[in-house]
Design a protein around this motif. Structure first.
Motif, mmCIF file in Angstrom:
data_model
loop_
_atom_site.group_PDB
_atom_site.id
_atom_site.type_symbol
_atom_site.label_atom_id
_atom_site.label_comp_id
_atom_site.label_asym_id
_atom_site.label_seq_id
_atom_site.Cartn_x
_atom_site.Cartn_y
_atom_site.Cartn_z
ATOM 1 N N GLU A 75 10.483 -3.861 -5.189
ATOM 2 C CA GLU A 75 9.154 -4.374 -4.882
ATOM 3 C C GLU A 75 8.570 -5.221 -6.000
ATOM 4 O O GLU A 75 7.421 -5.657 -5.924
ATOM 5 N N SER A 101 7.388 -8.770 -4.896
ATOM 6 C CA SER A 101 6.263 -9.039 -3.983
ATOM 7 C C SER A 101 4.949 -8.994 -4.746
ATOM 8 O O SER A 101 4.772 -8.240 -5.688
ATOM 9 N N SER A 156 1.739 -5.766 -5.308
ATOM 10 C CA SER A 156 2.485 -4.565 -4.947
ATOM 11 C C SER A 156 1.870 -3.370 -5.651
ATOM 12 O O SER A 156 1.416 -3.440 -6.779
ATOM 13 N N PRO A 183 6.187 -0.177 1.086
ATOM 14 C CA PRO A 183 6.955 -1.325 0.613
ATOM 15 C C PRO A 183 6.711 -2.525 1.526
ATOM 16 O O PRO A 183 6.505 -2.381 2.726
ATOM 17 N N LYS A 184 6.755 -3.747 0.900
ATOM 18 C CA LYS A 184 6.513 -4.936 1.692
ATOM 19 C C LYS A 184 7.745 -5.795 1.840
ATOM 20 O O LYS A 184 7.919 -6.504 2.812
ATOM 21 N N THR A 185 8.610 -5.754 0.812
ATOM 22 C CA THR A 185 9.800 -6.598 0.915
ATOM 23 C C THR A 185 10.812 -5.938 1.825
ATOM 24 O O THR A 185 10.760 -4.734 2.106
ATOM 25 N N GLY A 206 12.861 -3.468 -0.055
ATOM 26 C CA GLY A 206 12.071 -2.260 -0.262
ATOM 27 C C GLY A 206 12.049 -1.396 0.975
ATOM 28 O O GLY A 206 12.134 -0.165 0.899
#
Lengths: 644, 224
Positions: A342, A345, A348, A374-376, A379
């Protein structure tokens, strides 16, 4: 010796002919069967079921009922069979023991009935074979525990003459003993509940005046709560002091978990009393009030289930520890991975690895608060792997804990590991015992003068000191104790001793003599032997001093003196040392010494019966040696008998 | 035909293996057990024949066979069992070397196992034979390579084997050179022409002149 192998004893003895040309000394006389009868079938009638076997089969174990003359008590003259009014099913195992040499424990059989049968037939349960031994031991232990539990239930019966202190302690431990105890039990339980509830309610916001902010009830009704708290603490203190007084071992009581909980529960109150309303310490004081919650653990005295839970957790400590460890490992791994995944990003929440710990824990325990996500894509992938593995890691130790709980609950308290260790140790001990059993039997019988039987055969003039009645007594005594099989086996071992000119001794004596041999250089000369210290005055010494009787061929009684033993051997085997070392050395005096052995002596004391008959033919024969030979070249044996 | 069958079986087994690999069967025990070698079974000659060949009576042969069969149900003794049985009589020492020599002495046809006939023939000589036969047997025992001569090395081996049976805990303490010394004494007695080996004639001659040995030959006559 195993029973089956006993059948090979004739072979072993025949093979001993292979030693004969090598041996330098004459061999002892073989034991003879006094009444050699043909092997016959005998019938054993056990409650109507007839078993038949050879008489020899039963004779293999002469120290049991069937192998000894004890079975004659059960002989039925009319039907010419032996009748036993016992269980025929168990008798099968007993008889198979004689046949195969192994005792088996049938699983369907009740343990106590089996034990009784074994006791009746004189068989020691320790010889149960390896295949059945663990089962037997387990059942036996279960039975013992059951008996113990029964006894414990009966312990409630009031014993007379108990002191007040003891009564009180019993009342505390077991509330059902008397009404007072029951009352006390419920009162304390009630007050524990009250105390816990007040602790809880104290923090609830009570209704307040509209313009003020909400205050917890504890601050509104301070006096009331304080009085309640005081009352509870009073009760708890009194209870603790009474228990302390009644405890049989005060030190142990103070160390026990329950008393520590008691102390921790009441201590904050007293500390609070002592401390003044100082601003600095009031923060700490507030923290102390947390410990009041420990009062809830006092309930474990009242609840069996809580106690079992406590035991369970204690016994599963290793599994819990493993769980913790593996969780920690997994948390660190996944937190690191998530942090680096992460990192790219923006905005985060995964600011650092420790910050990711929180996410990992929440995910692995499948809580999923959602405050960190998590955003990616990477992740998310790693996050899903994390949650899947979390289920595994946490679910694995749970069945172990559950099974432990049920095991303890069913009152099987013994730790499996400890049981396995004991069994293993006991098994090794049994194997060792059986191995040393046969060798020690030989040494033991040597000391007991097994070869008095041979004494009977050789009617020599030297036997004039030996009164006839003594010899027959001895023989009767001995024939009762050793069977023919044993005497033949011992004769075989004795032949081996003669062949190699060395003797079997037991472990401790060997080590003793080994050390002493290291200390002295070469104890072959007789005068040096006698000069040794450490000779306890056993009967042997006295014996040799006593019997300086003039023998027909006695030429040097003075040489008798050095015939005292060399080492402190309580079993009196020393004479053999002088006899046996001599053939390897060639001193004239030693030959004379051997030649001048006195007539057989029979110390009536229980200490020693020692007899030496005749003269052995020395390997290096000198004319003197020959001249000293007694009558008859036919029965020349060195029958060396030494006994305790 | 059989080739096709075999091929089929092989393919089936391979498919089974793949299947197990993918589904991850926990059963790691190999299903294909090796075929156990059928146990060797040996039945001895008839009672009459053995009676004729040995000097035992019928009853004695029966007793011997019962004991033999009890310990060796297959009818033959191999060297391991032989060593086991013999070691049980000498709990303090190590009887395996001597048992090995004994085994070779009993196994007259040198096929690695002692059948009941071998056993009973040997016993017949030892228990019921003439002194000459017994001495012959003893010579055969000592002569390890059966070349007709007993060398010092062979005797040393035998002696060490005998002393091994005594074990460690002896009085006096066994020294390293005790067997060697004993061999020297033996050779001094037996080797008349001092050529370093003992032949059968020297052996028998010397033993017949030694009263001890003669007497001890009759020691075990009433064993059975």
């Amino acid at each position: 010796m195993a029973a089956g192998v006993a059948a090979w004893l004739p072979f072993a003895r025949a093979a001993a002919i292979g030693w004969m040309p090598v041996a330098n000394l004459p061999m002892p006389v073989a034991p003879t069967e006094k009444n050699k009868r043909q092997d016959e079938l005998i019938i054993l009638n056990v409650s109507g079921r007839r078993f038949q076997t050879w008489r020899n089969t039963l004779d293999r174990y002469p120290d049991t009922l069937l192998g000894s003359s004890e079975k004659e008590f059960f002989y039925n003259e009319e039907t010419k069979e032996y009748f036993f009014d016992r269980d025929p099913d168990v008798f099968r195992s007993v008889l198979n023991f004689y046949r195969t040499g192994k005792l088996h424990y049938p699983r369907y059989e009740c343990i106590s009935s089996y034990d009784e049968e074994l006791a009746f037939f004189g068989i020691v349960p320790e010889i149960i074979g390896d295949c059945c031994y663990e089962e037997y031991k387990d059942r036996k232990r279960e039975n013992a525990e059951r008996l113990m539990d029964d006894q414990e239930d009966n312990k409630d019966a009031k014993l007379p003459n108990m002191t007040f202190r003891e009564t009180m302690w019993r009342a505390f431990e077991n509330p059902h003993t008397s009404t007072m105890a029951l009352v006390f039990y419920y009162v304390t339980g009630f007050f524990i509940a009250v105390s816990v509830i007040t602790n809880v309610v104290e923090t609830v916001p009570c209704g307040s005046a509209p313009n003020q902010k909400e205050v917890p009830c504890g601050e509104r009704y301070t006096v009331a709560f304080f009085c309640m708290d005081t009352a509870c603490v009073m009760i708890f203190t009194v209870e603790y002091l009474m228990r302390l007084f009644a405890a049989p071992s005060r030190y142990r009581f103070m160390r026990s978990v329950m008393s520590i909980i008691d102390v921790v529960a009441i201590l904050p109150y007293y500390i609070g009393l002592v401390m003044t309303d100082n601003e600095d310490v009031s923060g700490a004081f507030v923290t102390l009030r947390v410990f009041r919650v420990f009062r809830i653990f006092k309930f474990s005295r009242h609840s069996q289930g809580l106690r079992i839970l406590g035991y369970t957790l204690k016994s599963c400590a290793s599994e819990l520890g493993f769980l913790l460890f593996s969780l920690t490992m997994a948390i660190i791994i996944f937190a690191t991975v998530m942090f680096y995944a992460e990192k790219g990003s923006s905005s985060s929440k995964f600011t650092s690895i420790p910050a990711s710990f929180w996410y990992t824990i929440v995910t692995m325990t499948t809580l999923g608060y959602g405050d960190m996500v998590p955003k990616t894509i990477a992740g998310k992938i790693f996050g899903s792997i994390c949650s899947l593995s979390g289920v595994l890691v946490i679910a694995l130790p749970v069945p172990v804990i559950v099974s432990n709980f049920s095991r303890i609950y069913h009152q099987n308290q013994r730790a499996d590991k400890r049981r396995a260790q004991k069994v293993q140790k006991a098994r090794l001990a049994r194997i060792r015992i059986s191995k040393t059993g046969s060798s020690s039997a030989f040494l033991h019988s040597k000391r007991n003068g097994l070869f008095n039987e041979a004494l009977e055969l050789t009617q020599l003039p030297y036997k004039m000191n030996l009164s006839d009645q003594n010899s027959t007594e001895d023989e009767q005594r001995l024939s009762k104790s050793t069977s023919l099989l044993e005497s033949q086996h011992h004769h075989l071992l004795h032949c081996l001793e003669k062949t190699t000119n060395h003797e079997f001794v037991d472990e401790q004596y060997y080590q003793q003599s080994y050390l002493e041999a290291g200390l002295q250089n070469y104890p072959s000369r007789s005068p040096s032997l006698s000069s040794q210290d450490g000779v306890t005055g056993t009967c042997c010494t006295r014996r040799s001093k006593k019997h300086h009787t003039p023998l027909p061929n006695a030429s040097a009684p003075a040489h008798m003196q050095p015939l005292t033993h060399t080492h402190t051997h309580p079993q009196g085997l020393q004479e053999l040392s002088t006899i046996h070392i001599q053939p390897l050395s060639t001193s004239r005096s030693s030959l004379n010494m051997r030649v001048d052995e006195p007539a057989p002596l029979n110390c009536q004391s229980s200490q020693i019966t020692t007899a030496i008959i005749s003269i052995p033919t020395p390997p290096v024969t000198t004319p003197e040696g020959d001249a000293h030979l007694p009558a008859g070249p036919t029965h020349q044996n060195v029958v060396k008998v030494s006994a305790l | 035909m059989s080739c096709r069958k075999r091929c089929k079986r092989e393919i089936f087994r391979f498919a089974q293996y793949l299947f197990r690999l993918i589904t991850g069967s926990l059963n790691t025990d190999s299903v294909e057990d090796e075929l156990e070698l059928s146990a060797v079974r040996h039945r001895p000659e008839g009672l009459e024949q053995l009676e004729a060949q040995t000097r035992f009576s019928r009853k004695e042969l029966q007793i011997l066979y019962r004991g033999f069969k009890n310990e060796c149900p297959s009818g033959v003794v191999n060297e391991e069992t032989f060593k086991d049985i013999y070691s049980q009589f000498f709990p303090q020492g190590d009887a395996s070397t001597y048992a090995h020599f004994l085994f070779n002495a009993f196994d007259t046809d040198h096929n690695g196992s002692v059948s009941f006939e071998d056993f009973v023939m040997g016993l017949s000589i030892l228990l019921r034979g003439t002194v000459q036969e017994k001495l012959n047997w003893a010579f055969n025992l000592y002569d390890i390579n059966k070349d007709g001569y007993i060398t010092k090395e062979e005797m040393l081996d035998i002696m060490k084997a005998i002393y091994d049976m005594m074990g460690k805990c002896t009085y006096p303490v066994l020294k390293e050179e005790t067997p060697r010394q004993h061999v020297e004494v033996f050779f001094q007695k037996m080797d008349k022409n001092k050529d370093g080996v003992v032949t059968i004639d020297e052996f028998i001659d010397c033993c017949q002149n030694d009263e001890n040995i003669m007497r001890s030959m009759h020691l075990f006559e009433n064993v059975l």
